[in-house]
Write a protein that holds these residues in place. Structure first.
Motif, short mmCIF file in Angstrom:
data_model
loop_
_atom_site.label_atom_id
_atom_site.label_comp_id
_atom_site.label_asym_id
_atom_site.label_seq_id
_atom_site.Cartn_x
_atom_site.Cartn_y
_atom_site.Cartn_z
N UNK A 1 15.62 -7.93 1.59
CA UNK A 1 14.69 -7.35 2.56
C UNK A 1 13.34 -7.17 1.89
N UNK A 2 12.33 -6.95 2.71
CA UNK A 2 10.94 -6.83 2.25
C UNK A 2 10.45 -5.40 2.44
N UNK A 3 9.73 -4.89 1.44
CA UNK A 3 9.10 -3.58 1.54
C UNK A 3 7.67 -3.68 1.04
N UNK A 4 6.76 -3.08 1.76
CA UNK A 4 5.34 -3.12 1.41
C UNK A 4 4.89 -1.78 0.85
N UNK A 5 4.44 -1.76 -0.42
CA UNK A 5 3.76 -0.58 -0.95
C UNK A 5 2.38 -0.58 -0.31
N UNK A 6 2.02 0.45 0.46
CA UNK A 6 0.88 0.31 1.38
C UNK A 6 -0.49 0.30 0.70
N UNK A 7 -1.44 -0.29 1.43
CA UNK A 7 -2.84 -0.29 1.03
C UNK A 7 -3.41 1.12 1.16
N UNK A 8 -4.51 1.37 0.44
CA UNK A 8 -5.12 2.70 0.48
C UNK A 8 -6.61 2.60 0.21
N UNK A 9 -7.33 3.65 0.59
CA UNK A 9 -8.77 3.77 0.33
C UNK A 9 -9.03 5.14 -0.27
N UNK A 10 -9.78 5.18 -1.38
CA UNK A 10 -10.17 6.42 -2.04
C UNK A 10 -11.68 6.60 -1.97
N UNK A 11 -12.11 7.79 -1.58
CA UNK A 11 -13.51 8.19 -1.70
C UNK A 11 -13.54 9.42 -2.60
#
Length: 391
Positions: free
Chosen positions: A218-228
């Protein structure tokens, strides 16, 4: 003001980094690029200990009326976090850094509690673990007018195990995959001001798994993120700092095919999934007391998502208060921090098909069987220590 910025940056960095000691999803690293702004050559080692207390009570439902009132016990185990970073100044325009950390993790263990009727909480005895190791190589190139651009490559290795009360077991392979980091920053050193905006791409793992003796994938995505991330001096020896972090947790799920019942569609929901993304806000103030000591105080808030939470992660948002202090001795800085987290209340949904008598709940894909557990008044205590050396 420049000296004040150098002294306080460690305290503020620990405060921001500690903001993910209990954060949305299974996140354990804030992915800060603050190390790139340390002066000259620099190395650091940090370690933390997080002690959450997350417990709930099983509710009356058509699925398991006899278990009503059964306490879950503390289902979130204590865990350690760590980080290592090295930053080198190549020349007046280029800085490079390597950061090792634990991007994601989980330590779930439901105790065998009992209800007044002597029945165990349905998830009693269930466990889940996620382990990971991340390595991020970063480069910062300074442009005119105090601007700089940031880029990098991120490697994440992840594995996991699950054992549920109904006998289901799953163990994944350890998979290593890659993503990237891009960003931009602006500084005004004379007032210790800095703003950095960075994007971390998602990292997708294709796991091989063993589910009760069956070989699956199966596939799992470690999610994208944005830091300010931002900071500025506001008075002599006083610094205000903060951050806003968005993580695309709605793209994350753990859905092994045998568990999901690929042939019979017995299970309606993945083992772990999140309906909404998270925003985490941190705001703090730092103060230099003398040439040796400085400190910081901060508050962090993570937005709640509402609706049902997963039975392997029964929390919804949080608010935290923290303190950090830095001792400076020649080229070495030692920072300690403490953080008290008030974890958001959550309700979990009755798990369709998992050990529940046929007819008590719709087992054909609709898991809307009502509230299963209520988790309220939960907290966590996080301690952190960072040792840094400039050379």
């Amino acid at each position: 003001m420049r000296t004040m910025g150098r002294v306080l940056v460690t305290a503020s960095a620990l405060a921001i980094g500690a903001s993910t000691a209990w954060a949305g999803g299974v996140e354990r690293s804030a992915q800060s690029v603050g190390i790139l702004f340390e002066k000259g050559n620099y190395a650091e080692f940090s370690i933390g200990r997080v002690s959450p207390d997350v417990s709930g009570v099983q509710q009356v439902s058509a699925a398991a009326t006899s278990l009503a009132g059964a306490p879950s016990g503390d289902m979130a185990g204590d865990y350690n976090t760590y980080g290592v970073g090295v930053k080198l100044q190549v020349n007046d325009r280029i800085d490079v850094a390597l950061v090792l950390d634990e991007p994601v993790g989980a330590d779930v263990a439901y105790a065998m509690g009992s209800s007044p009727a002597g029945m165990n909480y349905l998830y009693g005895g269930s466990t889940a673990d996620i382990n990971s190791l991340g390595a991020t190589a970063l480069l910062r190139y300074k442009l005119p007018n105090n601007f700089s651009v940031i880029g990098g490559v991120r490697q994440i290795s992840t594995s996991g195990t699950v054992a549920l009360f109904n006998g289901y077991q799953m163990r994944t392979s350890t998979e290593t995959d890659y993503g990237y980091v891009i960003g931009v920053a602006w500084e005004k050193p004379e007032i210790a001001a800095r703003v950095a905006l960075t994007y971390n791409s998602s990292v997708t793992h294709d796991f091989n798994a063993n589910e009760n003796g069956l070989s699956t994938s199966f596939e799992t995505e470690i999610p994208q993120s944005v830091n300010l991330e931002a900071q500025t001096g506001v008075a002599a020896d006083t610094l205000v700092f903060g951050s806003i972090r968005w993580v695309d947790w709605s793209a994350f799920e753990i859905a092994p095919p045998a568990y999901m019942g690929a042939a019979s569609n017995v299970f309606a929901d993945p083992l772990v999934s999140y309906q909404d993304d998270t925003f985490t806000y941190t705001l703090g103030v730092g103060r230099k007391f003398n040439d040796t000591w400085s400190g910081a105080a901060f508050v962090t808030h993570e937005t709640g998502k509402g609706g049902y939470s997963g039975n392997l992660g029964p929390t919804d948002g949080s608010t935290a208060l923290g303190l950090a202090a830095t001792y400076t001795m020649d080229r070495m800085k030692i920072t300690g921090g403490i953080r008290y987290v008030m974890i958001g209340d959550a309700e979990t949904e009755t798990p369709a098909g998992i050990g529940i008598p046929t007819g008590s709940c719709n087992l054909t894909g609709d898991s809307d069987c009502g509230t299963f557990g209520k988790f309220t008044d939960n907290t966590a205590l996080a301690l952190g220590l960072r040792v840094a050396y400039s050379f």
